[in-house]
Design an enzyme around this catalytic site. Structure first.
Site, PDB file in Angstrom:
ATOM      1  N   GLU A 139       0.798  -1.246   0.083  1.00 54.33           N
ATOM      2  CA  GLU A 139      -0.085   0.012   0.205  1.00 54.33           C
ATOM      3  C   GLU A 139       0.930   1.005   0.030  1.00 54.33           C
ATOM      4  OE1 GLU A 139      -3.184   1.445   0.022  1.00 54.33           O
ATOM      5  OE2 GLU A 139      -2.467   3.174   0.584  1.00 54.33           O
ATOM      6  N   ASP A 166      -6.459  -4.268  -6.396  1.00 56.48           N
ATOM      7  CA  ASP A 166      -7.601  -3.355  -6.222  1.00 56.48           C
ATOM      8  C   ASP A 166      -7.016  -2.290  -6.201  1.00 56.48           C
ATOM      9  OD1 ASP A 166     -10.025  -2.312  -5.203  1.00 56.48           O
ATOM     10  OD2 ASP A 166     -10.159  -2.892  -3.085  1.00 56.48           O
ATOM     11  N   CYS A 225     -12.692  -0.415  -9.313  1.00 61.63           N
ATOM     12  CA  CYS A 225     -13.707   0.529  -9.350  1.00 61.63           C
ATOM     13  C   CYS A 225     -13.744   1.235 -10.702  1.00 61.63           C
ATOM     14  CB  CYS A 225     -13.419   1.328  -8.140  1.00 61.63           C
ATOM     15  SG  CYS A 225     -11.866   2.461  -8.165  1.00 61.63           S
TER      16      CYS A 225
HETATM   17  N1  SAH Z   1      -7.995  -3.144  -1.068  1.00 61.72           N
HETATM   18  C1  SAH Z   1      -8.287  -1.770  -0.067  1.00 61.72           C
HETATM   19  C2  SAH Z   1      -8.214  -0.498  -0.586  1.00 61.72           C
HETATM   20  C3  SAH Z   1      -8.359  -0.301  -2.093  1.00 61.72           C
HETATM   21  S1  SAH Z   1      -8.598   1.509  -2.874  1.00 61.72           S
HETATM   22  C4  SAH Z   1      -9.854  -1.956   0.300  1.00 61.72           C
HETATM   23  O1  SAH Z   1     -10.777  -2.623  -0.380  1.00 61.72           O
HETATM   24  O2  SAH Z   1     -10.103  -1.110   1.382  1.00 61.72           O
HETATM   25  C5  SAH Z   1      -6.788   1.632  -3.349  1.00 61.72           C
HETATM   26  C6  SAH Z   1      -5.846   1.787  -2.631  1.00 61.72           C
HETATM   27  O3  SAH Z   1      -4.771   1.873  -3.242  1.00 61.72           O
HETATM   28  C7  SAH Z   1      -5.864   3.015  -1.537  1.00 61.72           C
HETATM   29  O4  SAH Z   1      -5.291   2.610  -0.366  1.00 61.72           O
HETATM   30  C8  SAH Z   1      -4.510   3.584  -2.218  1.00 61.72           C
HETATM   31  O5  SAH Z   1      -3.844   4.488  -1.197  1.00 61.72           O
HETATM   32  C9  SAH Z   1      -3.649   2.744  -2.657  1.00 61.72           C
HETATM   33  N2  SAH Z   1      -2.846   3.033  -3.849  1.00 61.72           N
HETATM   34  C10 SAH Z   1      -2.847   4.042  -4.709  1.00 61.72           C
HETATM   35  N3  SAH Z   1      -1.839   4.074  -5.555  1.00 61.72           N
HETATM   36  C11 SAH Z   1      -1.099   3.099  -5.296  1.00 61.72           C
HETATM   37  C12 SAH Z   1       0.038   2.346  -5.619  1.00 61.72           C
HETATM   38  N4  SAH Z   1       0.801   2.863  -6.946  1.00 61.72           N
HETATM   39  N5  SAH Z   1       0.619   1.141  -5.158  1.00 61.72           N
HETATM   40  C13 SAH Z   1       0.241   0.767  -3.976  1.00 61.72           C
HETATM   41  N6  SAH Z   1      -1.085   1.146  -3.324  1.00 61.72           N
HETATM   42  C14 SAH Z   1      -1.627   2.499  -4.161  1.00 61.72           C
END
Ligand code: SAH
Length: 462
Positions: free
Chosen positions: A339, A390, A417
């Site tokens: 994350e 995700d 999404c």
């Molecule tokens: N799976 C989690 C979060 C999904 S939302 C849930 O269902 O609650 C997408 C997440 O990706 C967010 O927490 C955001 O901070 C993170 N994110 C955004 N860009 C990213 C990247 N390049 N690498 C890793 N995480 C990332």
């Protein structure tokens, strides 16, 4: 065909024969497409052309001649002005059909895949007051009065609002209290043009099962006077189950709502909630799905698609506060989460420990950096049985996808999404050894055009 038949300011009679990705109605006049906001498939309308481009144009409804059978009266009086809900004037069955078609169309058209099985969309049971998170901009109107509400579509004009029909009702009370706090203390809302003024946004979160309430004020300063903090606490004590009051510092000239720094005003810098049997601490800066009831269905579906036996190495990329990771951990040998937001990663570690889960490990950083780096360092020995991704709307970086296929997971479960970027990534994966087996849309955001999709991809040579 002469497409110049339709001109700006023309008044035309049209039949709405389709819907666009923003929820707008589409009509065809001699083959020329007109996009019409608030029009519903099946409507017969008189419209006025407001913009005519070479191949398509935009029009505004002048009169409804015959309403579509799917047209309904919006529950919210400001649904038309507000940018939040795009589909309140369409009955829920039609909203679901629209979302299902949108996902299918992306997979078939952008993804080029026609032979994958699409399961029926999962709808919501509760159509209103389902959101557990809200971000209300604070501003002043042209007479200098403080307004709290929502941005009008595609603008930063704040429409005053006392209740939002898709949000938890507790927000009504919070808005009333915080607005009185601002007005009675003569606090100036932030002004985007001058960069002056203190309060930018009111951010709230509510635990679905615990009903714990969080209020965070986004301010354009390093701190707020103690006397003001005391007054804020006093006023918010009238909100049932208030557990966390904080300030978020954002002094930048930006559309991004929150800055990185938080100051605690009252209670903890988090609230607690449950998804299934797992307890989560959620801080203001961490991503957390906004519709907990549907989130449980979404994660159950991801778990079903992952079909774990208990001996698997699982990677959960873009893991937020570890929600999916911890959901999967009891069914896997080991789960690795990645994350980008440090605070969320910290929450993920804490969440593992408060649930006594010791087979989940979390890394902070961009998935497209962390995973390829670790793979390189392992000299290619880093493998996975199942990968869950995700990502945010922009989808996965190709650098990440490249490494994922080298890790040779048997299955990739893609939670998305945004159906368009999902379809793009699924196409890439199907050109690189994976087959889209099935997919299913889940509605998390009734009344809006947004939709989540869970997809199962399997390694082709297995
Ligand atoms: N799976 C989690 C979060 C999904 S939302 C849930 O269902 O609650 C997408 C997440 O990706 C967010 O927490 C955001 O901070 C993170 N994110 C955004 N860009 C990213 C990247 N390049 N690498 C890793 N995480 C990332």
């Amino acid at each position: 065909m002469d497409n110049c038949m339709v001109k700006k300011n023309d008044i035309v009679e049209v039949y709405i024969d389709g819907m666009g990705s923003e929820g707008e109605g589409i009509a065809h006049v001699d083959g020329y497409a007109l996009f019409i906001k608030d029009a519903v498939e099946g409507d017969k309308l008189v419209v006025k052309v407001i913009k005519a481009k070479k191949n398509y144009g935009y029009a505004r409804i002048e009169k409804v001649l015959e309403a579509s059978k799917d047209r309904v009266e919006p529950v919210c009086p400001i649904a038309r002005q507000c940018g939040g809900c795009q589909l309140q004037h369409i009955n829920y069955d039609k909203q679901l059909k629209y979302k299902e078609d949108k996902v299918k169309d992306c997979i078939e058209r952008i993804g080029g895949i026609k032979d994958a099985y699409m399961e029926p969309i999962m709808g919501m049971d509760k159509l209103y007051n389902y959101r557990n998170k809200a971000q209300f901009p604070v501003s002043v109107d042209k007479d200098g009065n403080v307004v709290v509400g929502f941005y009008a579509k595609r603008t930063h004009n704040v429409i005053p609002m006392s209740t939002c029909y898709i949000n938890d009702r507790i927000n009504d009370k919070i808005l009333e209290v915080v607005k009185a706090f601002i007005v009675e203390n003569n606090i100036k809302p932030y002004n985007e043009k001058t960069g002056k003024g203190l309060i930018r946004h009111i951010v709230t979160r509510i635990g679905y099962h615990t009903k714990e309430v969080m209020v965070c004020l986004v301010i354009n300063a390093d701190d707020m006077k103690q006397s003001l903090k005391d007054d804020l606490i006093n006023r918010l004590m009238g909100v049932p189950n208030i557990k966390s009051i904080s300030l978020n510092i954002n002094k930048e000239d930006t559309n991004v709502i929150m800055g990185n720094k938080l100051i605690s005003v009252y209670g903890n810098l988090y609230i607690t909630d449950y998804l299934g049997k797992i307890k989560f601490r959620i801080s203001p800066l961490s991503f957390y799905q906004v519709n907990p009831r549907q989130t449980e269905k979404l994660y159950d579906l991801a778990l079903e698609y992952a079909d774990l036996m208990g001996n698997e190495i699982v990677w959960d990329l873009y893991c937020g506060i570890g929600t999916i990771s911890l959901y999967l951990a009891s069914k896997a040998k080991k789960v690795y989460g990645v994350e980008i937001v440090p605070q969320a990663t910290e929450d993920a570690k804490t969440n593992a420990s408060i649930n006594d889960i010791d087979n989940a490990e979390f890394y902070v950083g961009a998935a497209e950096d962390v995973v390829p780096d670790m793979y390189e360092k392992s000299k290619g020995s880093m493998k996975a049985d199942v990968v869950v991704v995700d990502p945010p709307r922009k989808g996965c970086d190709e650098k990440l996808l490249n490494t994922l296929v080298k890790m040779e997971p048997r299955k990739i479960v893609y939670v998305s999404c945004d159906p368009a970027t999902l379809a793009r990534d699924v196409k890439w994966l199907s050109d690189n050894g994976y087959k889209l087996v099935k997919y299913r849309a889940v509605d998390q955001f009734g009344m809006t055009t947004h939709v989540e999709t869970v997809s199962l991809l399997q390694k082709k040579d297995m």
